[in-house]
Write an enzyme that holds these catalytic residues in place. Structure first.
Site, mmCIF file in Angstrom:
data_model
loop_
_atom_site.group_PDB
_atom_site.id
_atom_site.type_symbol
_atom_site.label_atom_id
_atom_site.label_comp_id
_atom_site.label_asym_id
_atom_site.label_seq_id
_atom_site.Cartn_x
_atom_site.Cartn_y
_atom_site.Cartn_z
ATOM 1 N N ILE A 5 0.839 -1.206 0.000
ATOM 2 C CA ILE A 5 0.000 0.000 0.000
ATOM 3 C C ILE A 5 0.876 1.258 0.000
ATOM 4 N N ASN B 48 11.993 -0.864 6.855
ATOM 5 C CA ASN B 48 13.123 -1.747 7.210
ATOM 6 C C ASN B 48 13.179 -2.994 6.326
ATOM 7 N N ASN C 27 9.161 -6.812 5.161
ATOM 8 C CA ASN C 27 8.225 -7.517 4.277
ATOM 9 C C ASN C 27 8.192 -6.866 2.894
ATOM 10 N N ASP D 185 14.317 0.835 11.078
ATOM 11 C CA ASP D 185 13.173 0.401 11.867
ATOM 12 C C ASP D 185 12.543 1.666 12.457
ATOM 13 N N SER E 245 -7.716 -1.366 10.151
ATOM 14 C CA SER E 245 -8.231 -2.492 9.378
ATOM 15 C C SER E 245 -9.666 -2.819 9.778
ATOM 16 N N TYR F 101 -2.956 -9.880 15.506
ATOM 17 C CA TYR F 101 -2.838 -8.784 14.530
ATOM 18 C C TYR F 101 -4.006 -7.806 14.702
ATOM 19 N N LYS G 129 -4.068 -3.714 16.037
ATOM 20 C CA LYS G 129 -4.672 -2.538 15.387
ATOM 21 C C LYS G 129 -5.670 -1.873 16.329
ATOM 22 N N TYR H 149 -9.093 -0.081 6.522
ATOM 23 C CA TYR H 149 -9.132 -0.634 5.164
ATOM 24 C C TYR H 149 -9.962 -1.904 5.150
ATOM 25 N N ASN I 103 -3.727 -14.245 1.442
ATOM 26 C CA ASN I 103 -4.927 -13.562 0.951
ATOM 27 C C ASN I 103 -5.338 -14.081 -0.422
ATOM 28 N N LEU I 104 -6.619 -13.900 -0.698
ATOM 29 C CA LEU I 104 -7.201 -14.516 -1.890
ATOM 30 C C LEU I 104 -6.586 -14.006 -3.194
ATOM 31 N N ASP J 27 -12.806 -17.158 9.847
ATOM 32 C CA ASP J 27 -13.377 -16.374 8.742
ATOM 33 C C ASP J 27 -14.846 -16.035 8.986
HETATM 34 P P1 NAD Z 1 3.211 -4.581 3.604
HETATM 35 O O1 NAD Z 1 3.766 -5.642 4.479
HETATM 36 O O2 NAD Z 1 3.346 -4.742 2.144
HETATM 37 O O3 NAD Z 1 3.824 -3.155 4.024
HETATM 38 C C1 NAD Z 1 4.188 -2.835 5.343
HETATM 39 C C2 NAD Z 1 5.620 -2.341 5.306
HETATM 40 O O4 NAD Z 1 6.033 -1.996 6.635
HETATM 41 C C3 NAD Z 1 6.592 -3.412 4.804
HETATM 42 O O5 NAD Z 1 7.329 -2.872 3.709
HETATM 43 C C4 NAD Z 1 7.490 -3.699 6.003
HETATM 44 O O6 NAD Z 1 8.813 -3.999 5.607
HETATM 45 C C5 NAD Z 1 7.379 -2.398 6.777
HETATM 46 N N1 NAD Z 1 7.626 -2.503 8.224
HETATM 47 C C6 NAD Z 1 7.049 -3.345 9.116
HETATM 48 N N2 NAD Z 1 7.499 -3.101 10.364
HETATM 49 C C7 NAD Z 1 8.387 -2.060 10.242
HETATM 50 C C8 NAD Z 1 9.184 -1.342 11.171
HETATM 51 N N3 NAD Z 1 9.158 -1.630 12.487
HETATM 52 N N4 NAD Z 1 9.968 -0.351 10.718
HETATM 53 C C9 NAD Z 1 9.997 -0.039 9.384
HETATM 54 N N5 NAD Z 1 9.262 -0.675 8.480
HETATM 55 C C10 NAD Z 1 8.464 -1.675 8.890
HETATM 56 O O7 NAD Z 1 1.680 -4.393 4.008
HETATM 57 P P2 NAD Z 1 0.561 -3.489 3.305
HETATM 58 O O8 NAD Z 1 -0.464 -4.409 2.739
HETATM 59 O O9 NAD Z 1 1.185 -2.460 2.449
HETATM 60 O O10 NAD Z 1 -0.085 -2.843 4.612
HETATM 61 C C11 NAD Z 1 0.261 -1.542 5.056
HETATM 62 C C12 NAD Z 1 -0.499 -1.266 6.331
HETATM 63 O O11 NAD Z 1 -1.895 -1.416 6.098
HETATM 64 C C13 NAD Z 1 -0.133 -2.233 7.463
HETATM 65 O O12 NAD Z 1 -0.094 -1.503 8.657
HETATM 66 C C14 NAD Z 1 -1.302 -3.215 7.450
HETATM 67 O O13 NAD Z 1 -1.510 -3.775 8.706
HETATM 68 C C15 NAD Z 1 -2.457 -2.309 7.041
HETATM 69 N N6 NAD Z 1 -3.569 -3.053 6.416
HETATM 70 C C16 NAD Z 1 -3.327 -3.833 5.310
HETATM 71 C C17 NAD Z 1 -4.384 -4.573 4.765
HETATM 72 C C18 NAD Z 1 -4.158 -5.469 3.578
HETATM 73 O O14 NAD Z 1 -4.994 -6.364 3.342
HETATM 74 N N7 NAD Z 1 -3.081 -5.302 2.795
HETATM 75 C C19 NAD Z 1 -5.683 -4.484 5.301
HETATM 76 C C20 NAD Z 1 -5.879 -3.654 6.405
HETATM 77 C C21 NAD Z 1 -4.814 -2.938 6.959
HETATM 78 N N1 UFG Z 2 -9.975 -17.372 0.629
HETATM 79 C C1 UFG Z 2 -10.011 -18.554 -0.063
HETATM 80 N N2 UFG Z 2 -8.825 -19.116 -0.446
HETATM 81 C C2 UFG Z 2 -7.614 -18.548 -0.172
HETATM 82 C C3 UFG Z 2 -7.593 -17.331 0.557
HETATM 83 C C4 UFG Z 2 -8.799 -16.772 0.938
HETATM 84 O O1 UFG Z 2 -11.073 -19.112 -0.331
HETATM 85 O O2 UFG Z 2 -6.566 -19.122 -0.527
HETATM 86 C C5 UFG Z 2 -11.246 -16.731 1.006
HETATM 87 C C6 UFG Z 2 -11.418 -16.509 2.497
HETATM 88 O O3 UFG Z 2 -11.959 -17.648 3.110
HETATM 89 C C7 UFG Z 2 -12.345 -15.296 2.512
HETATM 90 C C8 UFG Z 2 -11.927 -14.507 1.266
HETATM 91 O O4 UFG Z 2 -11.251 -15.439 0.432
HETATM 92 O O5 UFG Z 2 -13.678 -15.703 2.355
HETATM 93 C C9 UFG Z 2 -10.991 -13.344 1.561
HETATM 94 O O6 UFG Z 2 -9.877 -13.818 2.316
HETATM 95 P P1 UFG Z 2 -8.555 -12.933 2.496
HETATM 96 O O7 UFG Z 2 -7.590 -13.746 3.282
HETATM 97 O O8 UFG Z 2 -8.098 -12.407 1.182
HETATM 98 O O9 UFG Z 2 -9.081 -11.673 3.313
HETATM 99 P P2 UFG Z 2 -9.733 -11.549 4.754
HETATM 100 O O10 UFG Z 2 -11.017 -10.801 4.590
HETATM 101 O O11 UFG Z 2 -9.805 -12.859 5.436
HETATM 102 O O12 UFG Z 2 -8.673 -10.669 5.557
HETATM 103 C C10 UFG Z 2 -7.992 -9.562 4.953
HETATM 104 C C11 UFG Z 2 -6.651 -9.365 5.692
HETATM 105 C C12 UFG Z 2 -6.907 -8.925 7.106
HETATM 106 C C13 UFG Z 2 -7.762 -7.685 7.090
HETATM 107 C C14 UFG Z 2 -9.050 -7.931 6.339
HETATM 108 C C15 UFG Z 2 -9.871 -6.676 6.238
HETATM 109 O O13 UFG Z 2 -5.911 -10.581 5.688
HETATM 110 O O14 UFG Z 2 -5.680 -8.612 7.711
HETATM 111 O O15 UFG Z 2 -8.764 -8.393 5.011
HETATM 112 O O16 UFG Z 2 -9.099 -5.636 5.764
HETATM 113 F F1 UFG Z 2 -8.050 -7.321 8.340
#
Ligand code: NAD
Ligand code: UFG
Length: 338
Positions: A12, A32, A35, A58, A124, A149, A153, A177, A199-200, A295
């Site tokens: 993101i 850092n 990921n 970090d 989230s 997790y 949050k 989000y 994730n899916l 789920d």
């Molecule tokens: P991501 O893992 O791709 O990005 C997070 C970044 O933070 C990574 O590049 C990681 O290296 C960095 N990071 C982690 N800990 C750190 C630290 N202590 N110091 C410096 N860098 C650090 O994840 P994303 O999908 O881009 O998510 C961004 C944010 O949005 C996260 O806080 C995540 O929890 C939140 N979020 C993501 C989703 C999703 O589905 N992707 C949904 C809801 C909320």
């Molecule tokens: N699913 C499958 N097969 C897979 C992965 C997922 O069938 O291999 C299904 C799940 O059961 C669910 C849907 O696809 O019904 C979405 O699953 P995701 O894992 O993609 O997403 P979630 O809604 O479970 O969770 C994600 C993030 C959470 C976040 C949440 C809301 O993993 O961290 O969205 O933002 F909190």
């Protein structure tokens, strides 16, 4: 205005930085690479044609934060850095609490020391308890989180809220989000999970390019239109645009604002698979598997508050999400290592 983006190399963060620069903001970023990979930052710089300052660090390091806040006139912080893998958070809870809570506390502390008053936090939909009616609104019940997790949050939200109330003139936006998917339309940046995706959408994309043999569909006996789980999938560039709207909101509002960022539309697993097959022209091998523990059957948001108060709404369709994800995955079958 100069904005400090933590987690800037992540999925993101890269899309947020691009939009900020397109909108004329100056950016300073940090990550850092826990990921993510340096190549992600190189590609963002190439796409926007701007060599913005980037710090490999970090964000819990208070001395480095002080150095950055001394060197740059930061007016707003977007804190995306965090660990986000739900399953891993169950096996490594302390790592999740330490990383996600301490980073938030250190950043708020440094902001206080340097008089920086605008803060946006990546929260989230996972903070909502499973008992709510759909669509979720910002007033839906939170807590009873299903994993560390989610609790991290939830706790960060509480810390930010307490800090905001204690510091007059400080303003914060918590962005909850829903399910971000998609990629930048250039095909140069996108989601690059380090291990087997949880994730899916990345699972579908990696199955389509042959990195994974088949997709498990976790349950087809839910009380939904086709029996599979329903989520609110939002294109990552729409999500990034929500951050720009939040910055504008902070210019005119004190205190704390909480907004759900989603589309308001629920899409089932089978509907997403079918849309991806249409977009890619490739059939996806799939198997019905047992429900995944923890789920929900259905999760989607009301978009009313974000529309009215942020003037923001998602514009891209599920087809756009699939086309852009496919372009990214096809051009980069092994992510940034390609
Ligand atoms: P991501 O893992 O791709 O990005 C997070 C970044 O933070 C990574 O590049 C990681 O290296 C960095 N990071 C982690 N800990 C750190 C630290 N202590 N110091 C410096 N860098 C650090 O994840 P994303 O999908 O881009 O998510 C961004 C944010 O949005 C996260 O806080 C995540 O929890 C939140 N979020 C993501 C989703 C999703 O589905 N992707 C949904 C809801 C909320
Ligand atoms: N699913 C499958 N097969 C897979 C992965 C997922 O069938 O291999 C299904 C799940 O059961 C669910 C849907 O696809 O019904 C979405 O699953 P995701 O894992 O993609 O997403 P979630 O809604 O479970 O969770 C994600 C993030 C959470 C976040 C949440 C809301 O993993 O961290 O969205 O933002 F909190």
């Amino acid at each position: 205005m100069t904005i400090f983006v933590t987690g800037g190399a992540g999925y993101i963060g890269t899309h947020v930085i691009l939009q900020l620069i397109e909108q004329g903001y100056d950016v300073v970023a940090a990550d850092n690479f826990a990921n993510s990979k340096p190549e992600a930052i190189a590609r963002v710089k190439a796409l926007c044609g701007y060599d913005f300052p980037f710090y490999e660090m970090d964000v819990r390091d208070c001395n480095r934060l002080s150095d950055i806040f001394t060197a740059h006139h930061i007016e707003c912080v977007i804190h995306l850095a965090g660990l986000k893998a739900v399953g891993e958070s169950i096996s490594k809870p302390l790592e999740y609490y330490t990383n996600n809570l301490d980073s938030t506390i250190e950043i708020l502390s440094a902001m206080k020391r340097y008089g920086i008053r605008k803060f946006i936090f990546s929260s989230s939909a996972t903070v909502y308890s499973g008992e709510n009616d759909m669509p979720l609104t910002e007033d839906s019940h939170t807590g009873s989180c299903a994993n560390p997790y989610g609790w991290s949050k939830f706790m960060c939200e509480q810390i930010i809220s307490d800090f905001t109330h204690a510091n007059n003139g400080f303003s914060a936006v918590l962005l909850r989000y829903f399910n971000p998917i998609g990629a930048h339309e250039s095909g140069k940046i996108g989601e690059d999970p380090q291990d087997i995706p949880n994730n899916l959408m990345p699972f579908i994309a990696q199955t389509t390019v042959g990195r994974l043999p088949f997709l498990n569909i976790y349950g087809n006996d839910y009380n939904t239109s086709d029996g599979t789980g329903v989520r609110d999938y939002i294109h990552v560039t729409d999500l990034a645009a929500g951050h720009v709207s939040a910055i504008k909101h902070l210019d005119t509002h004190d205190g704390i604002g909480i907004y759900n960022l989603g589309t308001g539309v629920g899409v089932s697993v089978l509907e997403l698979v079918s849309a991806f097959e249409d977009a890619s022209g490739v059939g996806i091998k799939k198997k019905i598997a047992a429900r995944r523990p923890g789920d929900l059957a259905i999760c989607y948001t009301s978009t009313t508050k974000a529309k009215i108060e942020l003037g923001w709404e998602a514009k891209k369709s599920i087809r756009d999400c699939c086309i852009d994800t496919w372009r990214w995955q096809k051009n980069n079958p092994h992510g940034y290592e390609t």
